[in-house]
Design an enzyme around this catalytic site. Structure first.
Site, PDB file in Angstrom:
ATOM      1  N   GLY A   1       6.996  -8.895  23.871  1.00  0.00           N
ATOM      2  CA  GLY A   1       7.891  -9.247  22.764  1.00  0.00           C
ATOM      3  C   GLY A   1       8.055 -10.752  22.757  1.00  0.00           C
TER       4      GLY A   1
ATOM      5  CG  ASN B   1       5.171  -8.023  13.864  1.00  0.00           C
ATOM      6  OD1 ASN B   1       5.775  -8.502  14.804  1.00  0.00           O
ATOM      7  ND2 ASN B   1       5.411  -6.798  13.410  1.00  0.00           N
TER       8      ASN B   1
ATOM      9  CG  ASP C   1       4.396 -11.225  18.061  1.00  0.00           C
ATOM     10  OD1 ASP C   1       4.421 -10.260  17.288  1.00  0.00           O
ATOM     11  OD2 ASP C   1       4.692 -11.140  19.275  1.00  0.00           O
TER      12      ASP C   1
HETATM   13  C1  LIG Z   1      10.913  -9.637  18.706  1.00  0.00           C
HETATM   14  S1  LIG Z   1       9.237 -10.015  18.859  1.00  0.00           S
HETATM   15  C2  LIG Z   1       8.559  -8.426  18.938  1.00  0.00           C
HETATM   16  C3  LIG Z   1       7.114  -8.403  18.573  1.00  0.00           C
HETATM   17  O1  LIG Z   1       6.292  -8.489  19.755  1.00  0.00           O
HETATM   18  C4  LIG Z   1       5.496  -7.319  19.789  1.00  0.00           C
HETATM   19  O2  LIG Z   1       4.233  -7.517  20.335  1.00  0.00           O
HETATM   20  P1  LIG Z   1       3.938  -7.137  21.892  1.00  0.00           P
HETATM   21  O3  LIG Z   1       4.626  -5.832  22.172  1.00  0.00           O
HETATM   22  O4  LIG Z   1       2.422  -7.059  21.944  1.00  0.00           O
HETATM   23  O5  LIG Z   1       4.481  -8.300  22.701  1.00  0.00           O
HETATM   24  C5  LIG Z   1       5.375  -6.918  18.333  1.00  0.00           C
HETATM   25  O6  LIG Z   1       4.494  -7.756  17.610  1.00  0.00           O
HETATM   26  C6  LIG Z   1       6.803  -7.109  17.898  1.00  0.00           C
HETATM   27  O7  LIG Z   1       7.037  -7.166  16.525  1.00  0.00           O
END
Ligand SMILES: CSC[C@H]1O[C@H](OP(=O)(O)O)[C@H](O)[C@@H]1O
Length: 341
Positions: free
Chosen positions: A45, A243, A233
């Site tokens: 995240g 995202n 992101d």
């Molecule tokens: C609040 S940012 C969350 C954002 O990050 C996630 O990606 P990942 O789980 O690969 O780090 C996803 O894009 C979410 O929207």
């Protein structure tokens, strides 16, 4: 709910690869292990990655603090590079490292920076939760009464310092009695929606329907969805944003059905140095994340495996950008620069 804790110079991360079945906290005193936790998505995240990077930077400074200043500076440069090389897409990682760099520079890149580096990492963590609360307040105002809301991946407390961005909007709107149902995309391949978003919302008593990624279009056609809100992101100056993979498809479906489509993020995710989403680097992850689920083989050997972690949604598909400084509407570049320039 939180995914990150820091106490007595020890970083604690909730191992998100084990959720929802197990709640396991892992202790970190070595920046190398903390960096690996970002790569392996023990923590994930965009904001949570930035906070973890800041604490990893401090752990490196503590490890090297006994070195002479010149050696310390070189050691910190190597440590920074290792942390920066973990995941390329989320701006928050690089934004946090830049904040830590400026503290180190203020102390001439000497070990005397150590107490201020600890304070800076803790401030980045604390500020993030405050920004999420503001995102929730601003976002709740645009949620229609009785809304069915679709969200994708996890942009909740587990992706941030706490409370969440997209889920911060949902939490705030639910507290105002405005949410009739949240539809959570399971979000293949790593299932952040099923494993993390559903986990957060069920624990909060927020009505949640878990769906596969292929169901969102028909739910929109059935009139079940009145709003989409999801995370980001990295946001480019013109409002294009990266995202989780699948976001673009949801945006196209929302446009087709005339459903308001919002993305939510703190200012630490907004990259005004990038003219458009074309310049956003998309992380390519190991194809085994697609061909297997927890070592259960789903696909035959020999298939080509394509596993981009993110996609880019053009600003033309975006209704509004919910930030900690307010909801931004088109013209996005002018309005983003007015708030974050
Ligand atoms: C609040 S940012 C969350 C954002 O990050 C996630 O990606 P990942 O789980 O690969 O780090 C996803 O894009 C979410 O929207």
């Amino acid at each position: 709910m939180e995914a990150i804790r820091f106490k007595n110079d020890i970083l604690y991360l909730l191992d998100q690869t084990k959720l929802p079945a197990e709640e396991v906290w892992i202790e970190y005193t070595d920046y190398r292990a903390a960096a690996e936790a970002i790569v392996t998505m023990v923590v994930r995240g965009a904001p949570a990655i930035g906070i973890t990077a800041a604490y990893a930077y401090f752990l490196a400074a503590k490890e090297y603090s006994g070195q002479p200043a010149i050696q310390f500076s070189a050691s910190m440069a190597r440590a920074r590079q290792k942390i920066a090389s973990t995941r390329p897409t989320a701006l928050n990682l690089f934004w946090a490292l830049g904040r830590m760099d400026s503290v180190l520079e203020r102390f001439g890149r000497s070990p005397s920076a150590l107490p201020s580096l600890r304070a800076a990492a803790q401030e980045i963590h604390r500020e993030d939760v405050e920004m999420n609360r503001a995102i929730g307040r601003f976002g709740a105002a645009v949620v229609p009464q009785g809304a069915g809301i679709l969200t994708h991946c996890n942009a909740g407390a587990l992706a941030t310092g706490g409370y969440g961005t997209a889920l911060g909007v949902i939490r705030a709107a639910h507290s105002q009695g405005k949410v009739s149902m949240v539809y959570a995309d399971e979000t293949r391949p790593l299932l952040q929606g099923a494993r993390l978003t559903a986990y957060e919302l069920v624990r909060d008593g927020i009505p949640t329907t878990l769906i596969t990624d292929s169901m969102s279009g028909s739910l929109m056609r059935m009139g079940k969805i009145q709003m989409v809100v999801l995370g980001a992101d990295r946001v480019a100056a013109n409002g294009d944003f990266a995202n989780k993979i699948g976001t673009y498809s949801v945006a196209v479906l929302a446009k087709h059905h005339g459903i308001p489509f919002y993305t939510a993020m703190p200012g630490s995710t907004i990259d005004l140095s990038l003219p458009s989403g074309e310049e956003i680097v998309i992380e390519q992850r190991n194809g085994r994340e697609i061909s297997h689920i927890r070592d259960i083989q789903l696909a035959p050997e020999g298939a080509i495996l394509y596993n981009p972690a993110f996609d880019v949604t053009p600003h033309s598909l975006v209704t509004g950008i919910i930030t900690d400084k307010g909801v931004v509407y088109p013209p996005f570049e002018e309005n983003l620069r007015a708030l974050f320039g």
